[in-house]
Design a protein around this motif. Structure first.
Motif, PDB file in Angstrom:
ATOM      1  N   SER A 155       0.798  -1.242   0.157  1.00  0.00           N
ATOM      2  CA  SER A 155       0.043  -0.173   0.063  1.00  0.00           C
ATOM      3  C   SER A 155       0.732   1.325  -0.175  1.00  0.00           C
ATOM      4  O   SER A 155       1.870   1.454   0.636  1.00  0.00           O
ATOM      5  CB  SER A 155      -1.008  -0.019   1.272  1.00  0.00           C
ATOM      6  OG  SER A 155      -1.652   1.101   1.078  1.00  0.00           O
TER       7      SER A 155
ATOM      8  N   SER B 126       0.077   5.698   0.093  1.00  0.00           N
ATOM      9  CA  SER B 126      -1.172   6.560   0.459  1.00  0.00           C
ATOM     10  C   SER B 126      -0.397   7.938   0.593  1.00  0.00           C
ATOM     11  O   SER B 126       0.596   8.292   1.121  1.00  0.00           O
ATOM     12  CB  SER B 126      -1.591   6.259   1.711  1.00  0.00           C
ATOM     13  OG  SER B 126      -2.578   7.251   1.998  1.00  0.00           O
TER      14      SER B 126
ATOM     15  N   ILE C 115      -7.278  12.148   3.659  1.00  0.00           N
ATOM     16  CA  ILE C 115      -6.627  11.191   2.700  1.00  0.00           C
ATOM     17  C   ILE C 115      -6.779  11.481   1.225  1.00  0.00           C
ATOM     18  O   ILE C 115      -8.020  11.691   0.704  1.00  0.00           O
ATOM     19  CB  ILE C 115      -7.354   9.741   2.796  1.00  0.00           C
ATOM     20  CG1 ILE C 115      -7.462   9.330   4.339  1.00  0.00           C
ATOM     21  CG2 ILE C 115      -6.635   8.725   2.150  1.00  0.00           C
ATOM     22  CD1 ILE C 115      -7.942   7.779   4.511  1.00  0.00           C
TER      23      ILE C 115
ATOM     24  N   SER D 160      -5.345   9.808  -1.224  1.00  0.00           N
ATOM     25  CA  SER D 160      -5.226   8.759  -1.722  1.00  0.00           C
ATOM     26  C   SER D 160      -4.752   7.723  -0.999  1.00  0.00           C
ATOM     27  O   SER D 160      -3.878   7.876   0.045  1.00  0.00           O
ATOM     28  CB  SER D 160      -4.282   8.700  -3.112  1.00  0.00           C
ATOM     29  OG  SER D 160      -3.045   8.864  -2.734  1.00  0.00           O
ATOM     30  N   ASN D 161      -5.254   6.392  -1.146  1.00  0.00           N
ATOM     31  CA  ASN D 161      -4.891   5.231  -0.263  1.00  0.00           C
ATOM     32  C   ASN D 161      -4.992   3.992  -1.076  1.00  0.00           C
ATOM     33  O   ASN D 161      -6.099   3.505  -1.199  1.00  0.00           O
ATOM     34  CB  ASN D 161      -5.609   5.272   0.906  1.00  0.00           C
ATOM     35  CG  ASN D 161      -5.362   3.965   1.865  1.00  0.00           C
ATOM     36  OD1 ASN D 161      -4.102   3.930   2.201  1.00  0.00           O
ATOM     37  ND2 ASN D 161      -6.210   3.604   2.613  1.00  0.00           N
TER      38      ASN D 161
ATOM     39  N   ALA E 123      -1.023   6.272  -6.284  1.00  0.00           N
ATOM     40  CA  ALA E 123      -1.278   6.986  -5.352  1.00  0.00           C
ATOM     41  C   ALA E 123      -0.672   8.428  -5.079  1.00  0.00           C
ATOM     42  O   ALA E 123      -1.377   9.413  -4.911  1.00  0.00           O
ATOM     43  CB  ALA E 123      -0.782   6.394  -3.955  1.00  0.00           C
TER      44      ALA E 123
ATOM     45  N   ASN F  42      -3.211  -0.716   5.540  1.00  0.00           N
ATOM     46  CA  ASN F  42      -3.157   0.233   4.784  1.00  0.00           C
ATOM     47  C   ASN F  42      -2.082   1.439   5.047  1.00  0.00           C
ATOM     48  O   ASN F  42      -1.428   1.536   5.999  1.00  0.00           O
ATOM     49  CB  ASN F  42      -4.482   1.033   4.495  1.00  0.00           C
ATOM     50  CG  ASN F  42      -4.881   1.761   5.790  1.00  0.00           C
ATOM     51  OD1 ASN F  42      -4.696   2.789   6.098  1.00  0.00           O
ATOM     52  ND2 ASN F  42      -5.508   1.078   6.652  1.00  0.00           N
TER      53      ASN F  42
ATOM     54  N   ALA G 195      -2.292   4.812   4.708  1.00  0.00           N
ATOM     55  CA  ALA G 195      -2.717   5.974   5.227  1.00  0.00           C
ATOM     56  C   ALA G 195      -2.425   6.054   6.698  1.00  0.00           C
ATOM     57  O   ALA G 195      -1.985   7.012   7.246  1.00  0.00           O
ATOM     58  CB  ALA G 195      -4.368   6.077   4.833  1.00  0.00           C
TER      59      ALA G 195
END
Ligand code: KG4
Ligand code: ZN
Length: 345
Positions: free
Chosen positions: A14, A16, A31, A33-34, A69, A312, A314
């Motif tokens: 991931s 972010s 956020i 993008s993640n 991202a 994730n 983020a």
């Protein structure tokens, strides 16, 4: 500031971008993008995560998730202020991929780099997303009790303030999510087991089988789920193939209830014993609706948005923000992965 988070501790790749502001007093996160690339299908046929395979996938997928991202802001290379990467705990082949990727980026882009604890990321996922109003209710309420329940961890922590944790209890054998995964395998429900058990349990009677509530009567804040799993196995083996079809949902529901009751009882007791202002539940198992519905009492209980309960980047970006605010700095040459990184003193 804009923070690039990178997460590869297990089987999710991931990246972010998170916009962070407000400092320690009124932290606010947006956020941008993640992107999460899950390898769950790849590992499903082995019934669990295969570390070497996971690392190989991270190498392949990191540039892809990063590009996706990062492209949400113009000239991202100039506009990110900090790179935050998971350094542990987790599978070492997986962690190494993310850490080295982040180091190269920090060097080429000449940006500060911080390594964060994956579990700390899970805790902060409680404060991600939502309207300003909703977030105001979530904001820093210390001291707090944190319950982190995932495939690899079951930790009960006393959080006095930012980056200030004391471990009260942990699992002595299987993690809560691991127990869900293993019981799902026994019942033939597939991997990952948590969502499969939850779906099956919704059609069953949670009181049908009197399963043990492990370590509930002891003073310790530790957990143990392996005996419960074995109890399910023996019960399942005692049923004839004909009986099994009709009892699968009851057994799934009874198992889920035993885990949930144990988690809720210990966490609530810790919250009372320590007189905290909030309970924060996180990690993959915190997606479980039965767990979410089972906390009673006056102390506010926080859960992350469901989509952010599993791994994730983020949440890793957020954890980096608080470390950055606290003045932590590391040179990119020195950053290392640590599979057994502890969160508490
Ligand atoms: O946090 P996570 O994505 O990965 C680790 O850091 O381990 O958690 C994954 C775990 C798996 O064991 C999965 O079965 C469990 O979380 N899980 C659930 C649910 N959704 C995921 N357990 C119970 N109920 C769920 N709805
Ligand atoms: Zn996790």
């Amino acid at each position: 500031m804009v923070i690039l988070g990178i997460e590869t501790s297990c089987d999710e790749t991931s990246a972010s971008l998170v916009h962070a502001s407000g400092g320690f007093e009124k932290p606010h996160f947006r956020i941008l993008s993640n992107i999460v690339s899950s390898q769950v299908k790849l590992h499903a046929k082995y019934g669990g995560v295969v570390p070497q395979l996971a690392a190989r996938e991270h190498v392949k997928n990191l540039p892809i998730v990063l590009r996706e991202a990062a492209n949400v802001i113009r000239a991202w290379k100039q506009n990110i202020d900090l790179i935050s990467v998971t350094v542990g705990p987790g599978l070492i082949p997986s962690l190494l991929v993310g850490v080295h990727f982040a180091k190269s980026l920090a060097y080429t882009l000449q940006r500060p780099l911080l390594g964060v604890n994956h579990l700390e990321g899970h805790i902060y996922s409680n404060w991600l997303q939502g309207t300003r109003e909703a977030l105001r209710n979530r904001l820093p309420r210390f001291p707090a009790i944190c319950l982190i329940v995932s495939g690899g961890h079951t930790e009960l922590l006393y959080m006095q303030g930012y980056s200030d944790y004391r471990r009260l209890g942990e699992t002595r054998d299987d993690a809560a999510g691991e127990a869900f995964d293993k019981v799902a395998r026994i019942l033939g429900l597939g991997f990952p087991g948590g969502p499969a058990i939850e779906r099956m349990a919704s059609r069953g009677n949670a009181q049908a089988f009197p399963l043990p509530r492990p370590m509930l009567q002891t003073k310790s804040y530790d957990f143990s789920f392996s005996g419960l799993k074995t109890a399910v196995l023996y019960l399942w083996q005692s049923l004839s193939p004909k009986e099994r079809g009709g009892r699968q949902a009851d057994l799934a529901a009874s198992f889920q209830e035993a885990v949930v009751e144990t988690l809720v009882a210990k966490t609530s007791r810790a919250a009372r014993d320590f007189g905290v202002r909030a309970i924060m539940v996180s990690g993959g198992v915190s997606a479980n609706q039965r767990l979410r519905n089972s906390f009673k009492g006056k102390i506010p209980v926080l859960f992350p948005p469901k989509a952010l309960t599993t791994d994730n980047a983020a949440m890793i970006a957020m954890a980096g923000y608080f470390r950055y605010l606290a003045g932590e700095r590391v040179s990119w040459e020195k950053l290392e992965a640590n599979a057994n990184l502890a969160i508490s003193r």
